[in-house]
Design an enzyme around this catalytic site. Sequence first.
Site, PDB file in Angstrom:
ATOM      1  N   HIS A   1       0.910  -1.163  -0.028  1.00 19.15           N
ATOM      2  CA  HIS A   1      -0.053   0.017   0.021  1.00 19.15           C
ATOM      3  C   HIS A   1       0.911   1.125  -0.083  1.00 19.15           C
ATOM      4  O   HIS A   1       0.631   2.242  -0.805  1.00 19.15           O
ATOM      5  CB  HIS A   1      -0.836   0.213   1.395  1.00 19.15           C
ATOM      6  N   GLU A   2       1.845   1.228   0.858  1.00 23.22           N
ATOM      7  CA  GLU A   2       2.581   2.503   1.136  1.00 23.22           C
ATOM      8  C   GLU A   2       3.344   2.683  -0.093  1.00 23.22           C
ATOM      9  O   GLU A   2       3.815   3.962  -0.580  1.00 23.22           O
ATOM     10  CB  GLU A   2       3.364   2.574   2.404  1.00 23.22           C
TER      11      GLU A   2
ATOM     12  N   HIS B   1       3.461   7.038  -6.779  1.00 23.36           N
ATOM     13  CA  HIS B   1       2.396   8.158  -7.304  1.00 23.36           C
ATOM     14  C   HIS B   1       3.554   9.551  -7.122  1.00 23.36           C
ATOM     15  O   HIS B   1       3.505  10.307  -8.095  1.00 23.36           O
ATOM     16  CB  HIS B   1       1.394   8.296  -6.413  1.00 23.36           C
TER      17      HIS B   1
ATOM     18  N   HIS C   1       1.876   4.666  -2.736  1.00 25.06           N
ATOM     19  CA  HIS C   1       2.052   6.206  -2.632  1.00 25.06           C
ATOM     20  C   HIS C   1       3.396   6.675  -3.089  1.00 25.06           C
ATOM     21  O   HIS C   1       3.521   7.598  -3.697  1.00 25.06           O
ATOM     22  CB  HIS C   1       1.996   6.521  -1.207  1.00 25.06           C
TER      23      HIS C   1
END
Length: 681
Positions: A471-472, A478, A475
């Site tokens: 998940h991290e 991104h 980020h």
Amino acid sequence: MSIAPQQISQETPENPLLVPSSLPYRLPEFSAIRTEHYLPAFEQAFTVHLAEIAAIRDNPEAADFQNTAEAMERSGALLRHVALVFFNISSADSSPEIQAIESSVAPQLSAHMDSIQLDSKLFARFAAIDLSGLNQESQRLVSEYLAEFKRVGATLGEAAKQRLREINSTLSELSTQFSQDSLANLNSAAVLVEDPEQLEGLSAHQLAAAAVAAEQAGQPGKHLLTLIQPSAQPALESLHNRDLRRRLFEASVNRGQGIGDVRTLEAAAKMAKLRAERAQLLGFASHADYETSDQTAPSLGAINSLLSQLAPAAVRNAQAEAEALAETAGHSIEPWDWSYYSEKVRKARYDVDLAALKPYFELDRVLQDGVFYAANKLYGLSFIERKDLQGYHPEVRIWEVKNEDGSGLGLFLGDYYTRDSKNGGAWMNPLVEQSGLTGWQSVVVNNLNISKPPAGEPTLLSYDEVVTCFHEFGHALHGLFSQVHYPRFSGTSVPRDFVEYPSQVNEMWILWPEVIANYARHYESNEPLPQEVLEKLEAAKLWGEGFATTEYLGAALLDQAWHQLAAGEDPGDPLEFEAAALRKAGVELALLPPRYRTSYFNHIFAGGYSAGYYSYIWSEVLDAETVEWFEENGGLSRDNGDHFRAELLSAGNRIDPLQAFRNFRGRDASIDPLLSRRGLR
């Protein structure tokens, strides 16, 4: 006229925060930065930025794009640099000295930004810019600045502006106080265990980590069960001793209520009231209305509708799960029994024992052969660990990220272990933000809170920690993939209810056959996780969704209750307000507290998610659609990854985020894939 970095370095050469970094990708020179450098660096950065703003505001020439909007984008680079470095340290490796600086700087930063954003003359220059002939990103830049000026109060009268300044300053102080008190409470709530027999059920690695934690806390020979930020604690899944489970659960959910720690409830209530007053000054019915005004959600009503639509089905699922737990337990269950018996039901129904999977999830393999492997297959990325570079803490690792053609993309820092100086939870921070205007590329850091094993022992992850790693890193991608011209639009600088979307998409690769076969191998034997276990994991996906969705919705609805207060409305006793809000929303379950209670809800009282915790489920609508698209188009392939990168991950906020989604997906999103995923049909 702005002050050049060369002038700053000549005046104060002793402060490394004021000198452009000579390291690759402008990585901050952490080896040279000391605590005593931060306050002078902030002071200098404030001065430089105000001079830059004055030069824009007082420019005798007519306002145009270059001398106003582009000049604004060039301004504040030094302050942004100092703030990015400092606030990463304050959350990842704090100290009493760092906290004292934070308490001093936070209201100064608030006042500094108010002096710029409430400047009517500066606003007037932006309003005078001729947009004809500008490209799309430049036009969007001016529009975003104008909207922000209006939204924060630049058009108000002086009396209202003065009250706004007072409110903003007080809120910054209270937010800093809440964050620091929450960290202190997280540490003080750790449960000390003197009798090792009470720890039956924990793995050898969990026991070793608890022993290390106790020794570091000055309690050698004992065990310390440290806490993570959410209400649910991992050890509750496996501890056989029911009384110890009770102690651990109560230590978690009572944080911040004044029982042996620092009471945070009053600060939370005061913040909610001040935010409501500020919203009224700005022309909004509530803080939630104010926060929604620049998000992708079309209205507060749409948010309320989504949450209320999901809550009844989630609660029904949770109640059905509770009945199954009681049946398995052979007695009525208490909140501290839920995770323990949930794992027993999972094992009985699906023959899946999550605790038994940990030997297959060794941290370095999860990273190198899972997270990085998926990124290579999708985007052609390679990761070279740079042991010649130094992070802000000895445990920080640094990788240079390269494109398939060998060109450098940026740096990725990983800070994975928990420590008393680090906030709970997990997050991504930028340290350097990509921009075509500055010529800079991205440097990003992922922070997790994994218990550190004794020296020489492997770091074995729970399944939830594997999810957090993927998940991290979503980020991080991104941020790394950002291809924008103006710093304002870089990376994750998108609406808050869009920012979780790319990170949630990256979770889809955890159980993707090719990926999990590559990283899920026993740390001793190197044997792969058996195929039948993978099939059982897939079959068990919906078990526990009632719990997960209800505890999430409890937090999201509690956030909305605090921030839909009208100006002047008194919430009364914070705990009574919390209970009434959950009851009214239909998610008050004695067995299932919200993921975060008011007293330790850092996201909304010490982070950027006030009135915005709904964004996880809002983003998941887009996420579920995107997962469906990947599955329909062949999954883990370069063509798919390149399309997602080009149309969405690289766009930052240079185009409307929902338009970026349409460019990627070919249409607007539907809620149906989300409902199916969470078993809410």
